[in-house]
Write a protein that holds these residues in place. Structure first.
Motif, PDB file in Angstrom:
ATOM      1  N   PHE A 166       0.833  -1.207   0.000  1.00  0.00           N
ATOM      2  CA  PHE A 166       0.000   0.000   0.000  1.00  0.00           C
ATOM      3  C   PHE A 166       0.865   1.254   0.000  1.00  0.00           C
ATOM      4  O   PHE A 166       0.541   2.245  -0.675  1.00  0.00           O
ATOM      5  N   THR A 167       1.968   1.247   0.744  1.00  0.00           N
ATOM      6  CA  THR A 167       2.844   2.406   0.790  1.00  0.00           C
ATOM      7  C   THR A 167       3.387   2.740  -0.593  1.00  0.00           C
ATOM      8  O   THR A 167       3.450   3.916  -0.986  1.00  0.00           O
ATOM      9  N   LEU A 168       3.759   1.722  -1.348  1.00  0.00           N
ATOM     10  CA  LEU A 168       4.209   1.962  -2.722  1.00  0.00           C
ATOM     11  C   LEU A 168       3.071   2.503  -3.581  1.00  0.00           C
ATOM     12  O   LEU A 168       3.269   3.422  -4.393  1.00  0.00           O
ATOM     13  N   TYR A 169       1.882   1.941  -3.427  1.00  0.00           N
ATOM     14  CA  TYR A 169       0.721   2.449  -4.165  1.00  0.00           C
ATOM     15  C   TYR A 169       0.485   3.921  -3.832  1.00  0.00           C
ATOM     16  O   TYR A 169       0.263   4.750  -4.724  1.00  0.00           O
ATOM     17  N   ALA A 170       0.528   4.262  -2.543  1.00  0.00           N
ATOM     18  CA  ALA A 170       0.281   5.645  -2.131  1.00  0.00           C
ATOM     19  C   ALA A 170       1.321   6.583  -2.724  1.00  0.00           C
ATOM     20  O   ALA A 170       0.990   7.688  -3.195  1.00  0.00           O
ATOM     21  N   LEU A 171       2.586   6.180  -2.698  1.00  0.00           N
ATOM     22  CA  LEU A 171       3.653   6.996  -3.276  1.00  0.00           C
ATOM     23  C   LEU A 171       3.426   7.235  -4.759  1.00  0.00           C
ATOM     24  O   LEU A 171       3.571   8.359  -5.259  1.00  0.00           O
ATOM     25  N   LEU A 172       3.061   6.183  -5.477  1.00  0.00           N
ATOM     26  CA  LEU A 172       2.986   6.255  -6.929  1.00  0.00           C
ATOM     27  C   LEU A 172       1.676   6.849  -7.433  1.00  0.00           C
ATOM     28  O   LEU A 172       1.655   7.629  -8.386  1.00  0.00           O
ATOM     29  N   ALA A 173       0.558   6.477  -6.779  1.00  0.00           N
ATOM     30  CA  ALA A 173      -0.756   6.887  -7.270  1.00  0.00           C
ATOM     31  C   ALA A 173      -1.297   8.121  -6.564  1.00  0.00           C
ATOM     32  O   ALA A 173      -2.105   8.855  -7.133  1.00  0.00           O
ATOM     33  N   ARG A 174      -0.896   8.353  -5.295  1.00  0.00           N
ATOM     34  CA  ARG A 174      -1.408   9.474  -4.508  1.00  0.00           C
ATOM     35  C   ARG A 174      -0.246  10.186  -3.810  1.00  0.00           C
ATOM     36  O   ARG A 174      -0.210  10.274  -2.583  1.00  0.00           O
ATOM     37  N   PRO A 175       0.725  10.699  -4.552  1.00  0.00           N
ATOM     38  CA  PRO A 175       1.954  11.211  -3.917  1.00  0.00           C
ATOM     39  C   PRO A 175       1.757  12.440  -3.051  1.00  0.00           C
ATOM     40  O   PRO A 175       2.661  12.817  -2.306  1.00  0.00           O
ATOM     41  N   GLY A 176       0.596  13.079  -3.106  1.00  0.00           N
ATOM     42  CA  GLY A 176       0.382  14.265  -2.298  1.00  0.00           C
ATOM     43  C   GLY A 176       0.006  13.979  -0.859  1.00  0.00           C
ATOM     44  O   GLY A 176      -0.071  14.909  -0.043  1.00  0.00           O
ATOM     45  N   GLY A 177      -0.211  12.712  -0.516  1.00  0.00           N
ATOM     46  CA  GLY A 177      -0.699  12.390   0.814  1.00  0.00           C
ATOM     47  C   GLY A 177       0.343  12.504   1.908  1.00  0.00           C
ATOM     48  O   GLY A 177       0.023  12.850   3.054  1.00  0.00           O
ATOM     49  N   PHE A 178       1.604  12.211   1.588  1.00  0.00           N
ATOM     50  CA  PHE A 178       2.687  12.211   2.568  1.00  0.00           C
ATOM     51  C   PHE A 178       3.946  12.778   1.923  1.00  0.00           C
ATOM     52  O   PHE A 178       4.058  12.820   0.689  1.00  0.00           O
ATOM     53  N   ALA A 179       4.889  13.170   2.773  1.00  0.00           N
ATOM     54  CA  ALA A 179       6.129  13.751   2.275  1.00  0.00           C
ATOM     55  C   ALA A 179       7.221  12.709   2.076  1.00  0.00           C
ATOM     56  O   ALA A 179       8.121  12.886   1.253  1.00  0.00           O
ATOM     57  N   ARG A 180       7.138  11.606   2.865  1.00  0.00           N
ATOM     58  CA  ARG A 180       8.133  10.536   2.790  1.00  0.00           C
ATOM     59  C   ARG A 180       7.415   9.193   2.928  1.00  0.00           C
ATOM     60  O   ARG A 180       6.334   9.105   3.515  1.00  0.00           O
ATOM     61  N   TYR A 181       8.075   8.152   2.425  1.00  0.00           N
ATOM     62  CA  TYR A 181       7.456   6.834   2.402  1.00  0.00           C
ATOM     63  C   TYR A 181       8.479   5.777   2.805  1.00  0.00           C
ATOM     64  O   TYR A 181       9.651   5.855   2.412  1.00  0.00           O
ATOM     65  N   ALA A 182       8.021   4.779   3.565  1.00  0.00           N
ATOM     66  CA  ALA A 182       8.884   3.669   3.971  1.00  0.00           C
ATOM     67  C   ALA A 182       8.131   2.367   3.736  1.00  0.00           C
ATOM     68  O   ALA A 182       7.143   2.075   4.429  1.00  0.00           O
ATOM     69  N   ALA A 183       8.553   1.598   2.746  1.00  0.00           N
ATOM     70  CA  ALA A 183       7.916   0.330   2.382  1.00  0.00           C
ATOM     71  C   ALA A 183       8.814  -0.808   2.863  1.00  0.00           C
ATOM     72  O   ALA A 183       9.928  -0.975   2.366  1.00  0.00           O
ATOM     73  N   ILE A 184       8.317  -1.585   3.828  1.00  0.00           N
ATOM     74  CA  ILE A 184       9.108  -2.655   4.432  1.00  0.00           C
ATOM     75  C   ILE A 184       8.596  -4.003   3.947  1.00  0.00           C
ATOM     76  O   ILE A 184       7.411  -4.325   4.106  1.00  0.00           O
ATOM     77  N   SER A 185       9.477  -4.785   3.327  1.00  0.00           N
ATOM     78  CA  SER A 185       9.104  -6.103   2.789  1.00  0.00           C
ATOM     79  C   SER A 185       7.787  -6.049   2.023  1.00  0.00           C
ATOM     80  O   SER A 185       6.857  -6.812   2.292  1.00  0.00           O
ATOM     81  N   PRO A 186       7.654  -5.119   1.066  1.00  0.00           N
ATOM     82  CA  PRO A 186       6.373  -4.965   0.371  1.00  0.00           C
ATOM     83  C   PRO A 186       5.983  -6.231  -0.383  1.00  0.00           C
ATOM     84  O   PRO A 186       6.820  -6.877  -1.017  1.00  0.00           O
TER      85      PRO A 186
END
Length: 277
Positions: A166-186
Motif C-alpha cells: 500500500f505504501t508503494l501504491y500511495a507513493l505512486l498513485a497518490r503522492p500528495g498524501g505524505f512527504a516521505r514513504y517507507a515500504a518494508i518487505s512490500p
C-alpha cells in the motif's frame, strides 16, 4: 506446525500484548483512541514530551498499528524523541486484521471502485486501496492530529508486507498524501504486474522512499526453507523505480531477517528517517 506452515504464520493470528502501554516511554506520552470510520479503527499515539519546534512536530504514520505498537519499544522511540508516531490499526485485540488489511492495502484494478475477489486468499475481497487512502488522509488523520502541533510538510507513511505494498501504491498513485514513504518487505508478489502498471503511470515526484527487506524471507504457507537472499522481484522493482523520473529510493537489506522480523527490524532505520529535517 511452524510459523511457515500451510495454515499461515502464527503471528497472523497473534493477540497484541501492547507492553509499551504498560511500561511507558521516557520520551513520549502514549494514548489510544477508537475511530468509528469504515470498519472501525484504533489509533495508537506516541506524542513527544518535549515542546514542539516552531513549525510543529514531524509525524510517522504506521499501518497495521496494532502490530506496529506491539513491537515498538521505548528504546525505539528514544531514537526520535521529537517525532509523533501514530499507529493506524483496527478495532481488534489481534496484531493483524487479516481480511480488512487485504481489502484496504491492495490496489484497485479496473473501472469503478476496483473491488474484486482476492486471487490469493479465498474468501477475501481486495482492491480497496484508493478508498482507504481517502480515509487515512481524511478522517483518520484528522482524529490522530486533533490538538497536536504537527508539521504537515513532514508526514511519513510506513507499511510492512501488504502495508508496504500500500505504501508503494500511495507513493505512486497518490503522492500528495505524505512527504516521505517507507515500504518494508512490500508484498509485490501479490500482483507484481499491477504495481508495475501503477509505477509506469505515475507522475514524476521527488519524494524520499526507504525500502527495507530481509534476506531470509519467503511467502507464508509455502514449503521449503527460507531463501538465501532478498526477494528478486522487490530488488528489481526498486532498481526500476530508481530510474523513474524524480523518485529517490534508498534500499536496505536486513541480514538474517525472515518476513515478520523485518517489521521491528526496520524501526532503527525508519524513525530517524521520519524525524530528519
Amino acid at each position: 506446525m511452524s510459523q511457515f506452515g500451510r495454515v499461515g504464520p502464527d503471528h497472523a493470528r497473534g493477540q497484541a500484548q501492547m507492553r509499551l502501554f504498560q511500561t511507558g516511554a521516557p520520551t513520549h506520552e502514549l494514548s489510544q483512541k477508537v475511530v468509528a470510520e469504515g470498519p472501525g479503527h484504533r489509533l495508537f499515539l506516541a506524542v513527544p514530551k518535549a515542546p514542539p519546534p516552531p513549525g510543529g512536530w514531524p509525524v510517522l504514520y504506521m499501518l497495521d498499528g496494532n502490530a506496529a505498537f506491539d513491537f515498538l519499544t521505548a528504546e525505539d522511540l528514544a531514537l526520535a524523541p521529537g517525532l509523533v508516531v501514530v499507529g493506524v490499526g483496527y478495532d481488534t485485540e489481534r496484531q493483524f486484521a487479516r481480511e480488512r488489511r487485504t481489502l484496504d492495502f491492495t490496489a484497485p484494478d479496473g473501472p469503478g471502485d476496483g473491488l474484486r475477489p482476492d486471487h490469493v486468499h479465498e474468501g477475501r475481497t481486495a482492491g480497496g486501496a484508493a478508498i482507504f487512502h481517502d480515509r487515512l488522509t481524511g478522517a483518520l488523520r484528522a482524529a490522530a492530529e486533533a490538538g497536536l502541533p504537527v508539521d504537515p510538510a513532514r508526514r511519513t507513511l510506513w507499511g510492512h508486507s501488504f502495508g508496504g505494498l500500500f505504501t508503494l501504491y500511495a507513493l505512486l498513485a497518490r503522492p500528495g498524501g505524505f512527504a516521505r514513504y517507507a515500504a518494508i518487505s512490500p508484498s509485490i508478489w501479490w500482483d507484481e504486474a499491477l504495481i508495475r502498471r501503477v509505477a509506469r503511470a505515475a507522475a514524476p515526484a521527488s519524494l524520499p522512499l526507504l525500502v527495507a527487506l530481509g534476506d531470509r524471507e519467503k511467502r507464508s504457507g509455502t514449503d521449503g526453507p527460507p531463501p538465501d537472499g532478498p526477494a528478486p522481484a522487490t530488488m528489481a522493482f526498486v532498481e526500476d523505480l530508481r530510474a523513474h523520473p524524480g523518485h529517490r529510493a534508498q534500499l536496505h537489506v536486513l541480514p538474517g531477517h525472515v518476513h515478520i522480523q523485518t517489521l521491528a527490524g526496520s524501526f532503527p532505520l525508519v524513525l530517524p528517517f521520519a524525524a530528519a529535517d
